[in-house]
Design a protein around this motif. Structure first.
Motif, PDB file in Angstrom:
ATOM      1  N   MET A   1       0.829  -1.203   0.000  1.00 41.09           N
ATOM      2  CA  MET A   1       0.000   0.000   0.000  1.00 41.09           C
ATOM      3  C   MET A   1       0.865   1.254   0.000  1.00 41.09           C
ATOM      4  O   MET A   1       1.790   1.370   0.798  1.00 41.09           O
ATOM      5  N   LYS A   2       0.554   2.168  -0.907  1.00 39.47           N
ATOM      6  CA  LYS A   2       1.225   3.463  -0.943  1.00 39.47           C
ATOM      7  C   LYS A   2       0.298   4.538  -0.396  1.00 39.47           C
ATOM      8  O   LYS A   2      -0.914   4.488  -0.612  1.00 39.47           O
ATOM      9  N   ILE A   3       0.870   5.496   0.290  1.00 43.94           N
ATOM     10  CA  ILE A   3       0.135   6.677   0.731  1.00 43.94           C
ATOM     11  C   ILE A   3       0.716   7.854  -0.029  1.00 43.94           C
ATOM     12  O   ILE A   3       1.867   8.254   0.196  1.00 43.94           O
ATOM     13  N   ILE A   4      -0.063   8.368  -0.970  1.00 38.86           N
ATOM     14  CA  ILE A   4       0.393   9.436  -1.858  1.00 38.86           C
ATOM     15  C   ILE A   4      -0.310  10.726  -1.450  1.00 38.86           C
ATOM     16  O   ILE A   4      -1.540  10.768  -1.380  1.00 38.86           O
ATOM     17  N   CYS A   5       0.474  11.738  -1.170  1.00 38.77           N
ATOM     18  CA  CYS A   5      -0.072  12.989  -0.639  1.00 38.77           C
ATOM     19  C   CYS A   5       0.152  14.138  -1.616  1.00 38.77           C
ATOM     20  O   CYS A   5       1.196  14.216  -2.269  1.00 38.77           O
ATOM     21  N   ILE A   6      -0.828  15.030  -1.664  1.00 39.70           N
ATOM     22  CA  ILE A   6      -0.767  16.192  -2.547  1.00 39.70           C
ATOM     23  C   ILE A   6      -0.581  17.441  -1.691  1.00 39.70           C
ATOM     24  O   ILE A   6      -1.390  17.727  -0.803  1.00 39.70           O
ATOM     25  N   GLY A   7       0.488  18.181  -1.955  1.00 43.44           N
ATOM     26  CA  GLY A   7       0.735  19.426  -1.243  1.00 43.44           C
ATOM     27  C   GLY A   7       0.280  20.621  -2.060  1.00 43.44           C
ATOM     28  O   GLY A   7       0.181  20.556  -3.287  1.00 43.44           O
ATOM     29  N   ARG A   8      -0.032  21.694  -1.363  1.00 40.01           N
ATOM     30  CA  ARG A   8      -0.338  22.978  -2.008  1.00 40.01           C
ATOM     31  C   ARG A   8      -1.456  22.871  -3.040  1.00 40.01           C
ATOM     32  O   ARG A   8      -1.314  23.326  -4.172  1.00 40.01           O
ATOM     33  N   ASN A   9      -2.571  22.276  -2.631  1.00 42.11           N
ATOM     34  CA  ASN A   9      -3.694  22.098  -3.556  1.00 42.11           C
ATOM     35  C   ASN A   9      -4.847  23.058  -3.275  1.00 42.11           C
ATOM     36  O   ASN A   9      -5.865  23.018  -3.962  1.00 42.11           O
ATOM     37  N   TYR A  10      -4.699  23.909  -2.251  1.00 44.43           N
ATOM     38  CA  TYR A  10      -5.690  24.937  -1.943  1.00 44.43           C
ATOM     39  C   TYR A  10      -4.975  26.278  -1.840  1.00 44.43           C
ATOM     40  O   TYR A  10      -4.014  26.422  -1.079  1.00 44.43           O
ATOM     41  N   VAL A  11      -5.450  27.266  -2.604  1.00 44.53           N
ATOM     42  CA  VAL A  11      -4.766  28.557  -2.668  1.00 44.53           C
ATOM     43  C   VAL A  11      -4.666  29.209  -1.302  1.00 44.53           C
ATOM     44  O   VAL A  11      -3.617  29.771  -0.935  1.00 44.53           O
ATOM     45  N   ASP A  12      -5.741  29.133  -0.502  1.00 44.98           N
ATOM     46  CA  ASP A  12      -5.705  29.819   0.791  1.00 44.98           C
ATOM     47  C   ASP A  12      -4.662  29.207   1.731  1.00 44.98           C
ATOM     48  O   ASP A  12      -4.063  29.896   2.549  1.00 44.98           O
ATOM     49  N   HIS A  13      -4.415  27.898   1.591  1.00 44.77           N
ATOM     50  CA  HIS A  13      -3.373  27.266   2.412  1.00 44.77           C
ATOM     51  C   HIS A  13      -1.980  27.649   1.902  1.00 44.77           C
ATOM     52  O   HIS A  13      -1.064  27.849   2.696  1.00 44.77           O
ATOM     53  N   ILE A  14      -1.822  27.756   0.584  1.00 48.42           N
ATOM     54  CA  ILE A  14      -0.547  28.199   0.019  1.00 48.42           C
ATOM     55  C   ILE A  14      -0.203  29.588   0.564  1.00 48.42           C
ATOM     56  O   ILE A  14       0.923  29.845   1.014  1.00 48.42           O
ATOM     57  N   GLU A  15      -1.202  30.471   0.549  1.00 49.38           N
ATOM     58  CA  GLU A  15      -0.981  31.834   1.046  1.00 49.38           C
ATOM     59  C   GLU A  15      -0.737  31.848   2.548  1.00 49.38           C
ATOM     60  O   GLU A  15       0.066  32.641   3.051  1.00 49.38           O
ATOM     61  N   GLU A  16      -1.423  30.962   3.264  1.00 45.47           N
ATOM     62  CA  GLU A  16      -1.286  30.868   4.712  1.00 45.47           C
ATOM     63  C   GLU A  16       0.158  30.588   5.128  1.00 45.47           C
ATOM     64  O   GLU A  16       0.660  31.141   6.102  1.00 45.47           O
ATOM     65  N   LEU A  17       0.835  29.740   4.355  1.00 45.17           N
ATOM     66  CA  LEU A  17       2.213  29.362   4.684  1.00 45.17           C
ATOM     67  C   LEU A  17       3.248  30.164   3.902  1.00 45.17           C
ATOM     68  O   LEU A  17       4.450  29.941   4.054  1.00 45.17           O
ATOM     69  N   GLY A  18       2.779  31.074   3.046  1.00 48.71           N
ATOM     70  CA  GLY A  18       3.711  31.904   2.299  1.00 48.71           C
ATOM     71  C   GLY A  18       4.483  31.147   1.233  1.00 48.71           C
ATOM     72  O   GLY A  18       5.625  31.502   0.909  1.00 48.71           O
ATOM     73  N   ASN A  19       3.859  30.110   0.665  1.00 53.14           N
ATOM     74  CA  ASN A  19       4.521  29.312  -0.373  1.00 53.14           C
ATOM     75  C   ASN A  19       4.174  29.836  -1.766  1.00 53.14           C
ATOM     76  O   ASN A  19       3.209  30.582  -1.949  1.00 53.14           O
ATOM     77  N   VAL A  26       2.132  19.030  -6.263  1.00 58.81           N
ATOM     78  CA  VAL A  26       3.284  18.713  -5.421  1.00 58.81           C
ATOM     79  C   VAL A  26       3.010  17.365  -4.757  1.00 58.81           C
ATOM     80  O   VAL A  26       1.996  17.201  -4.076  1.00 58.81           O
ATOM     81  N   ILE A  27       3.900  16.413  -4.979  1.00 56.93           N
ATOM     82  CA  ILE A  27       3.684  15.040  -4.520  1.00 56.93           C
ATOM     83  C   ILE A  27       4.714  14.660  -3.453  1.00 56.93           C
ATOM     84  O   ILE A  27       5.905  14.925  -3.604  1.00 56.93           O
ATOM     85  N   PHE A  28       4.238  14.049  -2.371  1.00 60.76           N
ATOM     86  CA  PHE A  28       5.140  13.390  -1.433  1.00 60.76           C
ATOM     87  C   PHE A  28       4.439  12.139  -0.935  1.00 60.76           C
ATOM     88  O   PHE A  28       3.243  11.949  -1.184  1.00 60.76           O
ATOM     89  N   LEU A 148      -6.991  23.228  -6.528  1.00 59.81           N
ATOM     90  CA  LEU A 148      -6.334  23.575  -7.791  1.00 59.81           C
ATOM     91  C   LEU A 148      -6.440  22.412  -8.772  1.00 59.81           C
ATOM     92  O   LEU A 148      -6.649  22.616  -9.968  1.00 59.81           O
ATOM     93  N   TRP A 149      -6.259  21.194  -8.253  1.00 53.99           N
ATOM     94  CA  TRP A 149      -6.357  19.987  -9.073  1.00 53.99           C
ATOM     95  C   TRP A 149      -7.388  19.056  -8.437  1.00 53.99           C
ATOM     96  O   TRP A 149      -7.153  18.504  -7.361  1.00 53.99           O
ATOM     97  N   PHE A 157      -2.548  12.445 -12.922  1.00 54.26           N
ATOM     98  CA  PHE A 157      -1.173  12.948 -12.827  1.00 54.26           C
ATOM     99  C   PHE A 157      -0.270  11.941 -12.112  1.00 54.26           C
ATOM    100  O   PHE A 157       0.809  11.592 -12.601  1.00 54.26           O
ATOM    101  N   VAL A 158      -0.719  11.476 -10.961  1.00 46.22           N
ATOM    102  CA  VAL A 158       0.096  10.546 -10.170  1.00 46.22           C
ATOM    103  C   VAL A 158       0.375   9.272 -10.955  1.00 46.22           C
ATOM    104  O   VAL A 158       1.495   8.737 -10.924  1.00 46.22           O
TER     105      VAL A 158
END
Length: 202
Positions: A1-19, A26-28, A148-149, A157-158
């Motif tokens: 089993m893989k756990i695939i995570c998507i980062g920075r997929n909501y604009v308000d969270h991107i802005e919240e962290l200043g990214n 963004v995949i991890f 965003l996606w 994509f993955v």
């Protein structure tokens, strides 16, 4: 089993962290040792003083696929769930400053609590409300229309890079409102008005 995570997929969270806003998902990934099930408590790790909650809608893959067209991505999952991507923010900030990978901040033991999975039928996955309560107060509230996606695009994509297999879990990204958890906190997660998980931080 893989756990695939998507980062920075909501604009308000991107802005919240200043990214910066990414041009592609963004995949991890997290190992299976990160998973917590059945409302098991989350034991705060001693290697971080600033662990944050990030609530996310999950999908569980039901059959193998690679290079999946977005138009057919919905055929690869029947169930959705809710989870938390626990993040050691202090560790992550240190690693990002040095241009290093995030695994120590994202993939530690117990960093991926997941709910039970429920049939996706009856839900509009392009307009799905979800939220996280901490000690009875709503701290994160999101809607999948703000991604965003969207989920099907994420799967497509993955699957260009990793063959998806039965049982793989995708974390689809978190909205704004991430904040620190402390020992003694109680976390409850909801999809629409349905309670999906309820556990304590110890």
């Amino acid at each position: 089993m893989k756990i695939i995570c998507i980062g920075r997929n909501y604009v308000d969270h991107i802005e919240e962290l200043g990214n910066e806003r990414p041009e592609s998902p963004v995949i991890f990934m997290k190992p299976d040792t990160a998973v917590l099930k059945d409302n098991e408590p989350f034991y705060h790790p001693d290697h971080s003083e600033d662990v944050h909650h990030e609530v996310e809608v999950l999908v569980r893959i039901k059959k193998e696929g690679k290079s999946i067209d977005p138009a057919f991505a919905s055929n690869y999952y029947d169930e959705i769930g809710l989870g938390i991507d626990f993040t050691a923010r202090d560790t992550q900030s240190r690693l990002k400053t040095k241009g290093l990978p995030w695994e120590l901040a994202k993939a530690f033991n117990g960093s991926a609590p997941i709910s039970k999975f429920i049939d996706k039928n009856g839900f509009d996955l392009k307009n799905l409300n979800f939220k996280l309560e901490k000690n009875g107060e709503t701290v994160q509230q999101g809607n999948t229309s703000l991604m965003l996606w969207p989920i099907d695009e994420i799967i497509s994509f993955v699957s260009r890079y990793f063959t998806l297999k039965t049982g793989d879990i995708i974390f689809s990204g978190t909205p704004k409102g991430v904040s620190q958890v402390k020992i003694g906190d109680r976390l409850k997660g909801y999809i629409e008005d349905r309670l999906m998980f309820d556990f304590e931080v110890k």
